[in-house]
Structure formats: structure tokens, C-alpha cells
Design a protein around this motif. Structure first.
Motif, PDB file in Angstrom:
ATOM      1  N   TRP A   8       1.274  -4.850   9.593  1.00 37.27           N
ATOM      2  CA  TRP A   8       1.814  -3.776   8.764  1.00 37.27           C
ATOM      3  C   TRP A   8       3.275  -3.518   9.105  1.00 37.27           C
ATOM      4  O   TRP A   8       3.677  -3.632  10.269  1.00 37.27           O
ATOM      5  CB  TRP A   8       1.023  -2.483   8.986  1.00 37.27           C
ATOM      6  CG  TRP A   8      -0.376  -2.548   8.471  1.00 37.27           C
ATOM      7  CD1 TRP A   8      -1.478  -2.976   9.149  1.00 37.27           C
ATOM      8  CD2 TRP A   8      -0.818  -2.188   7.169  1.00 37.27           C
ATOM      9  NE1 TRP A   8      -2.583  -2.897   8.336  1.00 37.27           N
ATOM     10  CE2 TRP A   8      -2.205  -2.409   7.120  1.00 37.27           C
ATOM     11  CE3 TRP A   8      -0.185  -1.683   6.035  1.00 37.27           C
ATOM     12  CZ2 TRP A   8      -2.976  -2.149   5.974  1.00 37.27           C
ATOM     13  CZ3 TRP A   8      -0.940  -1.431   4.897  1.00 37.27           C
ATOM     14  CH2 TRP A   8      -2.319  -1.659   4.876  1.00 37.27           C
ATOM     15  N   TYR A  37       0.867  -1.170   0.000  1.00 41.52           N
ATOM     16  CA  TYR A  37       0.000   0.000   0.000  1.00 41.52           C
ATOM     17  C   TYR A  37       0.909   1.226   0.000  1.00 41.52           C
ATOM     18  O   TYR A  37       2.107   1.130   0.285  1.00 41.52           O
ATOM     19  CB  TYR A  37      -0.893   0.021   1.239  1.00 41.52           C
ATOM     20  CG  TYR A  37      -1.986  -1.010   1.238  1.00 41.52           C
ATOM     21  CD1 TYR A  37      -1.714  -2.355   1.487  1.00 41.52           C
ATOM     22  CD2 TYR A  37      -3.309  -0.642   0.997  1.00 41.52           C
ATOM     23  CE1 TYR A  37      -2.720  -3.304   1.473  1.00 41.52           C
ATOM     24  CE2 TYR A  37      -4.329  -1.591   0.998  1.00 41.52           C
ATOM     25  CZ  TYR A  37      -4.029  -2.907   1.234  1.00 41.52           C
ATOM     26  OH  TYR A  37      -5.035  -3.843   1.225  1.00 41.52           O
ATOM     27  N   GLN A  54       0.903   5.730   0.855  1.00 43.85           N
ATOM     28  CA  GLN A  54       0.198   6.914   1.345  1.00 43.85           C
ATOM     29  C   GLN A  54       1.009   8.146   0.991  1.00 43.85           C
ATOM     30  O   GLN A  54       2.149   8.312   1.457  1.00 43.85           O
ATOM     31  CB  GLN A  54      -0.022   6.834   2.854  1.00 43.85           C
ATOM     32  CG  GLN A  54      -0.896   7.947   3.394  1.00 43.85           C
ATOM     33  CD  GLN A  54      -1.359   7.681   4.812  1.00 43.85           C
ATOM     34  OE1 GLN A  54      -0.813   6.856   5.531  1.00 43.85           O
ATOM     35  NE2 GLN A  54      -2.418   8.367   5.222  1.00 43.85           N
ATOM     36  N   LYS A  87      -3.060  12.455   1.703  1.00 49.16           N
ATOM     37  CA  LYS A  87      -4.001  11.515   1.087  1.00 49.16           C
ATOM     38  C   LYS A  87      -4.169  10.271   1.955  1.00 49.16           C
ATOM     39  O   LYS A  87      -3.358   9.993   2.833  1.00 49.16           O
ATOM     40  CB  LYS A  87      -3.517  11.121  -0.310  1.00 49.16           C
ATOM     41  CG  LYS A  87      -3.489  12.272  -1.299  1.00 49.16           C
ATOM     42  CD  LYS A  87      -3.188  11.772  -2.699  1.00 49.16           C
ATOM     43  CE  LYS A  87      -3.241  12.897  -3.716  1.00 49.16           C
ATOM     44  NZ  LYS A  87      -2.986  12.420  -5.099  1.00 49.16           N
ATOM     45  N   GLN A  88      -5.227   9.527   1.660  1.00 48.02           N
ATOM     46  CA  GLN A  88      -5.450   8.276   2.379  1.00 48.02           C
ATOM     47  C   GLN A  88      -4.542   7.185   1.830  1.00 48.02           C
ATOM     48  O   GLN A  88      -4.103   7.238   0.672  1.00 48.02           O
ATOM     49  CB  GLN A  88      -6.917   7.859   2.250  1.00 48.02           C
ATOM     50  CG  GLN A  88      -7.883   8.761   2.998  1.00 48.02           C
ATOM     51  CD  GLN A  88      -9.267   8.162   3.088  1.00 48.02           C
ATOM     52  OE1 GLN A  88      -9.672   7.383   2.224  1.00 48.02           O
ATOM     53  NE2 GLN A  88     -10.002   8.512   4.125  1.00 48.02           N
ATOM     54  N   ARG A  89      -4.304   6.209   2.666  1.00 50.54           N
ATOM     55  CA  ARG A  89      -3.526   5.052   2.225  1.00 50.54           C
ATOM     56  C   ARG A  89      -4.297   4.328   1.136  1.00 50.54           C
ATOM     57  O   ARG A  89      -5.524   4.139   1.234  1.00 50.54           O
ATOM     58  CB  ARG A  89      -3.263   4.110   3.404  1.00 50.54           C
ATOM     59  CG  ARG A  89      -2.259   3.023   3.130  1.00 50.54           C
ATOM     60  CD  ARG A  89      -1.902   2.254   4.399  1.00 50.54           C
ATOM     61  NE  ARG A  89      -1.262   3.109   5.396  1.00 50.54           N
ATOM     62  CZ  ARG A  89      -0.722   2.653   6.518  1.00 50.54           C
ATOM     63  NH1 ARG A  89      -0.732   1.344   6.775  1.00 50.54           N
ATOM     64  NH2 ARG A  89      -0.178   3.481   7.384  1.00 50.54           N
ATOM     65  N   GLU A  90      -3.586   3.910   0.090  1.00 52.65           N
ATOM     66  CA  GLU A  90      -4.246   3.243  -1.023  1.00 52.65           C
ATOM     67  C   GLU A  90      -3.532   1.951  -1.383  1.00 52.65           C
ATOM     68  O   GLU A  90      -2.320   1.811  -1.202  1.00 52.65           O
ATOM     69  CB  GLU A  90      -4.307   4.152  -2.260  1.00 52.65           C
ATOM     70  CG  GLU A  90      -2.956   4.500  -2.856  1.00 52.65           C
ATOM     71  CD  GLU A  90      -3.065   5.313  -4.144  1.00 52.65           C
ATOM     72  OE1 GLU A  90      -4.181   5.678  -4.548  1.00 52.65           O
ATOM     73  OE2 GLU A  90      -2.009   5.582  -4.749  1.00 52.65           O
TER      74      GLU A  90
END
Length: 117
Positions: free
Chosen positions: A107, A37, A39, A43-46
Motif C-alpha cells: 500500500w 482504494y 477512505q 468510513k471504511q476503505r473502499e
């Protein structure tokens, strides 16, 4: 104790390449779906990409054809080969390990990738 340790981030020029690594310990690595992922600031984590225990892969549309995810179960490591990097790929990249039965989700601490001239 579960640990996911990312490495390989850094500063690269647009069009360049980097390979990220994520070394896992404390889990039965081969049964986990591994994912990357990212980030970006503000911005949001994608989601970027994942690879299943059966070696199926999936990519976000923005990185398809440029990024490749792979895994080495003997080394408990997942990789993300990033080619043709763009400024918009600048972000902190996180490694994720997940399995569903039983549910576990882990994570890493992240590694910075900066694409800039």
C-alpha cells in the motif's frame, strides 16, 4: 524495499478533474495487479478501480463512466483519471499493488482528494 508513492491529490471544485499517479519501486511492476482504494472520513476503505497485468480493468459502480485507471509499465506507474468529481468523492486515495503467486500486497501512504466549492 517496496515503495508506492501517490501524487496528484488536491482541492477541486465539483465537476472538475484530477489525475492521480502512483509510482512503484522495489517490485516487478508489470506482474502486479494495481488498484486504487479510497477512505472517506468516518468510513471504511473502499475499492475504486483496478487494472491487471493483462490490462483488464474493473470499477466500483459509483465511479464507473467518470474515472479511468491506466498503467505505464515502462514508468512503473499507475494512474487514476477522475472526471466529473463530486463532493462524495472526497477521500484519501490509496494505491495498492497485489499479486497472488506468491502472495504480496503493498500500500501507498495515500493522497488527499477534496471536492468542494
Amino acid at each position: 524495499q517496496v515503495q508506492l508513492v501517490e501524487s496528484g491529490g488536491g482541492l477541486v471544485q465539483p465537476g472538475g478533474s484530477l489525475r492521480l499517479s502512483c509510482a512503484a519501486s522495489g517490485i516487478t511492476f508489470s506482474v502486479y495487479r494495481m488498484a486504487w482504494y479510497r477512505q472517506a472520513p468516518g468510513k471504511q476503505r473502499e475499492f475504486v478501480a483496478h487494472i491487471t497485468s493483462g490490462l483488464s480493468t474493473n470499477y466500483a459502480g459509483s465511479v464507473k463512466e467518470r474515472f479511468t485507471i491506466s498503467r505505464d509499465n515502462a514508468k512503473n506507474t499507475v494512474y487514476l483519471q477522475m472526471n466529473s468529481l463530486k463532493a462524495e468523492d472526497t477521500a484519501v486515495y490509496y494505491c495498492n499493488a497485489q499479486r497472488t503467486v506468491p502472495f504480496n500486497d503493498y500500500w501507498g501512504q495515500g493522497t488527499q482528494v477534496t471536492v468542494s466549492s
